[in-house]
Write a protein that holds these residues in place. Structure first.
Motif, PDB file in Angstrom:
ATOM      1  N   TYR B  35       0.830  -1.205   0.000  1.00 29.01           N
ATOM      2  CA  TYR B  35       0.000   0.000   0.000  1.00 29.01           C
ATOM      3  C   TYR B  35       0.864   1.254   0.000  1.00 29.01           C
ATOM      4  N   ASP B  36       2.121   1.076  -0.350  1.00 24.01           N
ATOM      5  CA  ASP B  36       3.012   2.204  -0.566  1.00 24.01           C
ATOM      6  C   ASP B  36       3.399   2.945   0.716  1.00 24.01           C
ATOM      7  N   HIS B  37       3.316   2.244   1.846  1.00 21.52           N
ATOM      8  CA  HIS B  37       3.856   2.838   3.064  1.00 21.52           C
ATOM      9  C   HIS B  37       5.381   2.709   3.056  1.00 21.52           C
ATOM     10  N   GLU B  38       6.043   3.626   3.732  1.00 19.07           N
ATOM     11  CA  GLU B  38       7.436   3.447   4.115  1.00 19.07           C
ATOM     12  C   GLU B  38       7.400   2.524   5.337  1.00 19.07           C
ATOM     13  N   VAL B  39       8.061   1.348   5.246  1.00 22.75           N
ATOM     14  CA  VAL B  39       7.905   0.353   6.312  1.00 22.75           C
ATOM     15  C   VAL B  39       9.244  -0.003   6.953  1.00 22.75           C
ATOM     16  N   THR B  40       9.245  -0.047   8.272  1.00 25.35           N
ATOM     17  CA  THR B  40      10.432  -0.450   9.023  1.00 25.35           C
ATOM     18  C   THR B  40      10.062  -1.519  10.051  1.00 25.35           C
ATOM     19  N   ILE B  41      10.838  -2.601  10.077  1.00 21.15           N
ATOM     20  CA  ILE B  41      10.707  -3.562  11.186  1.00 21.15           C
ATOM     21  C   ILE B  41      11.973  -3.450  12.023  1.00 21.15           C
ATOM     22  N   PHE B  42      11.760  -3.038  13.271  1.00 20.28           N
ATOM     23  CA  PHE B  42      12.869  -2.852  14.203  1.00 20.28           C
ATOM     24  C   PHE B  42      12.945  -4.110  15.078  1.00 20.28           C
ATOM     25  N   HIS B  43      13.961  -4.945  14.850  1.00 22.13           N
ATOM     26  CA  HIS B  43      14.073  -6.233  15.543  1.00 22.13           C
ATOM     27  C   HIS B  43      14.856  -6.063  16.837  1.00 22.13           C
ATOM     28  N   THR B  44      14.217  -6.363  17.954  1.00 18.22           N
ATOM     29  CA  THR B  44      14.903  -6.224  19.237  1.00 18.22           C
ATOM     30  C   THR B  44      14.703  -7.491  20.069  1.00 18.22           C
ATOM     31  N   PHE B  45      15.522  -7.691  21.075  1.00 19.73           N
ATOM     32  CA  PHE B  45      15.459  -8.880  21.923  1.00 19.73           C
ATOM     33  C   PHE B  45      15.302 -10.142  21.057  1.00 19.73           C
ATOM     34  N   TRP B  46      14.317 -10.998  21.365  1.00 18.77           N
ATOM     35  CA  TRP B  46      14.203 -12.305  20.716  1.00 18.77           C
ATOM     36  C   TRP B  46      13.804 -12.186  19.244  1.00 18.77           C
TER      37      TRP B  46
ATOM     38  N   SER C  16       2.300  -6.660  30.311  1.00 15.93           N
ATOM     39  CA  SER C  16       3.104  -7.847  30.590  1.00 15.93           C
ATOM     40  C   SER C  16       3.843  -7.747  31.929  1.00 15.93           C
ATOM     41  N   GLY C  17       3.988  -8.893  32.572  1.00 10.71           N
ATOM     42  CA  GLY C  17       4.763  -8.952  33.802  1.00 10.71           C
ATOM     43  C   GLY C  17       6.144  -9.559  33.572  1.00 10.71           C
ATOM     44  N   ASP C  18       6.588  -9.598  32.328  1.00  9.26           N
ATOM     45  CA  ASP C  18       7.901 -10.174  32.026  1.00  9.26           C
ATOM     46  C   ASP C  18       8.991  -9.110  32.136  1.00  9.26           C
ATOM     47  N   TYR C  19      10.105  -9.508  32.720  1.00  9.70           N
ATOM     48  CA  TYR C  19      11.230  -8.595  32.948  1.00  9.70           C
ATOM     49  C   TYR C  19      11.715  -7.978  31.645  1.00  9.70           C
ATOM     50  N   ASP C  20      11.869  -8.818  30.608  1.00 10.97           N
ATOM     51  CA  ASP C  20      12.420  -8.320  29.345  1.00 10.97           C
ATOM     52  C   ASP C  20      11.455  -7.369  28.627  1.00 10.97           C
ATOM     53  N   LYS C  21      10.154  -7.670  28.708  1.00 11.66           N
ATOM     54  CA  LYS C  21       9.183  -6.778  28.075  1.00 11.66           C
ATOM     55  C   LYS C  21       9.092  -5.449  28.826  1.00 11.66           C
ATOM     56  N   ALA C  22       9.150  -5.526  30.156  1.00 11.74           N
ATOM     57  CA  ALA C  22       9.125  -4.286  30.940  1.00 11.74           C
ATOM     58  C   ALA C  22      10.371  -3.451  30.637  1.00 11.74           C
ATOM     59  N   MET C  23      11.522  -4.124  30.486  1.00  7.57           N
ATOM     60  CA  MET C  23      12.750  -3.416  30.086  1.00  7.57           C
ATOM     61  C   MET C  23      12.555  -2.681  28.768  1.00  7.57           C
ATOM     62  N   ALA C  24      11.997  -3.380  27.778  1.00  4.63           N
ATOM     63  CA  ALA C  24      11.759  -2.766  26.469  1.00  4.63           C
ATOM     64  C   ALA C  24      10.864  -1.537  26.613  1.00  4.63           C
ATOM     65  N   ALA C  25       9.795  -1.683  27.430  1.00  5.36           N
ATOM     66  CA  ALA C  25       8.870  -0.562  27.630  1.00  5.36           C
ATOM     67  C   ALA C  25       9.597   0.643  28.219  1.00  5.36           C
ATOM     68  N   TYR C  26      10.410   0.383  29.248  1.00  6.01           N
ATOM     69  CA  TYR C  26      11.094   1.485  29.934  1.00  6.01           C
ATOM     70  C   TYR C  26      12.233   2.074  29.099  1.00  6.01           C
ATOM     71  N   LEU C  81      11.408 -13.927  32.807  1.00  7.69           N
ATOM     72  CA  LEU C  81      11.591 -13.607  31.390  1.00  7.69           C
ATOM     73  C   LEU C  81      10.435 -14.165  30.554  1.00  7.69           C
ATOM     74  N   SER C  82      10.162 -13.533  29.399  1.00  8.12           N
ATOM     75  CA  SER C  82       9.116 -14.033  28.503  1.00  8.12           C
ATOM     76  C   SER C  82       9.596 -15.268  27.742  1.00  8.12           C
ATOM     77  N   LYS C  83      10.890 -15.380  27.580  1.00  7.13           N
ATOM     78  CA  LYS C  83      11.517 -16.504  26.857  1.00  7.13           C
ATOM     79  C   LYS C  83      12.635 -17.054  27.721  1.00  7.13           C
ATOM     80  N   MET C  84      12.925 -18.331  27.583  1.00  8.88           N
ATOM     81  CA  MET C  84      14.091 -18.916  28.232  1.00  8.88           C
ATOM     82  C   MET C  84      14.135 -18.612  29.725  1.00  8.88           C
TER      83      MET C  84
END
Lengths: 162, 162, 162
Positions: B35-46, C16-26, C81-84
């Motif tokens: 749909y012609d959006h500028e798209v970004t996937i920011f991969h963090t943690f798992w 979420s009550g997961d440590y890693d997700k709360a970290m991401a939020a903060y 943690l949410s994983k592992m």
């Protein structure tokens, strides 16, 4: 979208099949509808379970789809918790505590959503994938794909993935 | 951002390392790009696991980082499900069902994202934390931190945390 | 909201009550505050655990509420943690790795949030449901419901559900 000024809009993707997360989604949705937002809940993957009828609907399915259908909860009140499931004790406990505090059950929140004209959408792509058929879902459900979601969400005010 | 009118934008934080959640992220992202959006996937943690190469890349790591690297899935096709994992049966089952319905695998969705010029960003802070090195991730990945994410998302239309 | 131009705003629901997700939020919240956003973290359901004091606060509760209070972690540093999770090994491992890389712990991220005047809001509806009382939560916490969240989020720039 009747007024001169455009309505604000809330668009929630409900991906999760957890009772508590579905509750959160429906509480936010009902709140937004009360604030006169145009509200849509787009149910995808395990979130579709919130829209399943609680009785067993006999439909023709392949063997794989039958397996999925059996493994997934039928209807909102059979869903588990995201935390502290404790082999089913958690959901029972939270429902007891909700009743004591006069909180609405998920079933009642879904009914309220219908009364407030919240758009309850089932993702057709995952229905196909999981072998869910329209007969198995609640009445008044709309059917759409990711394109319809994006058309709503790109002008939305509160977009959440739950 | 070439036109006179500014492009709409979709910015997804992929935090989860679950196969189904990553699928949802990439389906929405590919839809938005169509749909012609500028798209970004920011991969963090798992979520970084979706960007890992599936072969073992020999890099120097500390003992702790080695442990994390070993415990985490290498590449999208080794990721588990958020629901109904069933000791690995769930992921196999869903892949079988996906193949039957001609749905794209996560691997194919990642390839499509690259073809559509979706920005695949790896969070440098969590790479550092988990001991992941650039050699271990797919080519064409960009590297950035939370500041870059916020710069995109604060003017975004569809911002999701998955 | 002092300037002539309105401030951008970031509104995070921490479910979420997961440590890693709360970290991401903060981490996102502290980043947004550094970029001069008006930032609110609305803690609901298990996310409330991030605001619990780590000592045992004697308050009167019903039997059901006592059970919930006992089963839930007291304060950010007791979250899993949410994983592992690996029966508690995962959280220990990630804290070790964080210390090694000089990453801030969740406790420190919460302190930084307070210093940056991020609004830490506790959802009164789930406090009631889970039997949590104000004495059990950190000082400087605000108390509000879904209506207050929506009032902030409907004009927000970055709205996330974590």
């Amino acid at each position: 979208m009747t007024g001169v000024e455009e309505k604000k809009s809330t668009n929630i993707i409900l991906f999760s099949g957890d009772y508590d997360k579905a509750m959160a989604a429906y509480i936010i949705a009902n709140g937004a509808a009360a604030y006169d937002h145009e509200v849509t809940i787009f149910h995808t993957f395990w979130g579709l379970n919130a829209l399943r009828k609680d009785e067993n609907i006999p439909v023709k399915k392949g063997a794989l789809e039958k397996m999925f259908a059996k493994m997934m909860p039928r209807g909102s009140e059979s869903m588990g918790l995201s935390k502290m499931h404790f082999a089913g004790m958690g959901p029972k406990l939270i429902k007891k505590v909700m009743k004591k505090h006069n909180a609405l059950s998920l079933n009642e929140l879904v009914d309220m959503a219908k009364e407030q004209d919240i758009n309850l959408v089932a993702c057709t792509m995952t229905m196909d994938l999981l072998g869910l058929q329209k007969e198995e879902l609640l009445d008044d459900v709309q059917y759409a794909g990711v394109a319809a979601y994006l058309a709503d969400a790109e002008d939305g005010n509160v977009n959440l993935f739950i």
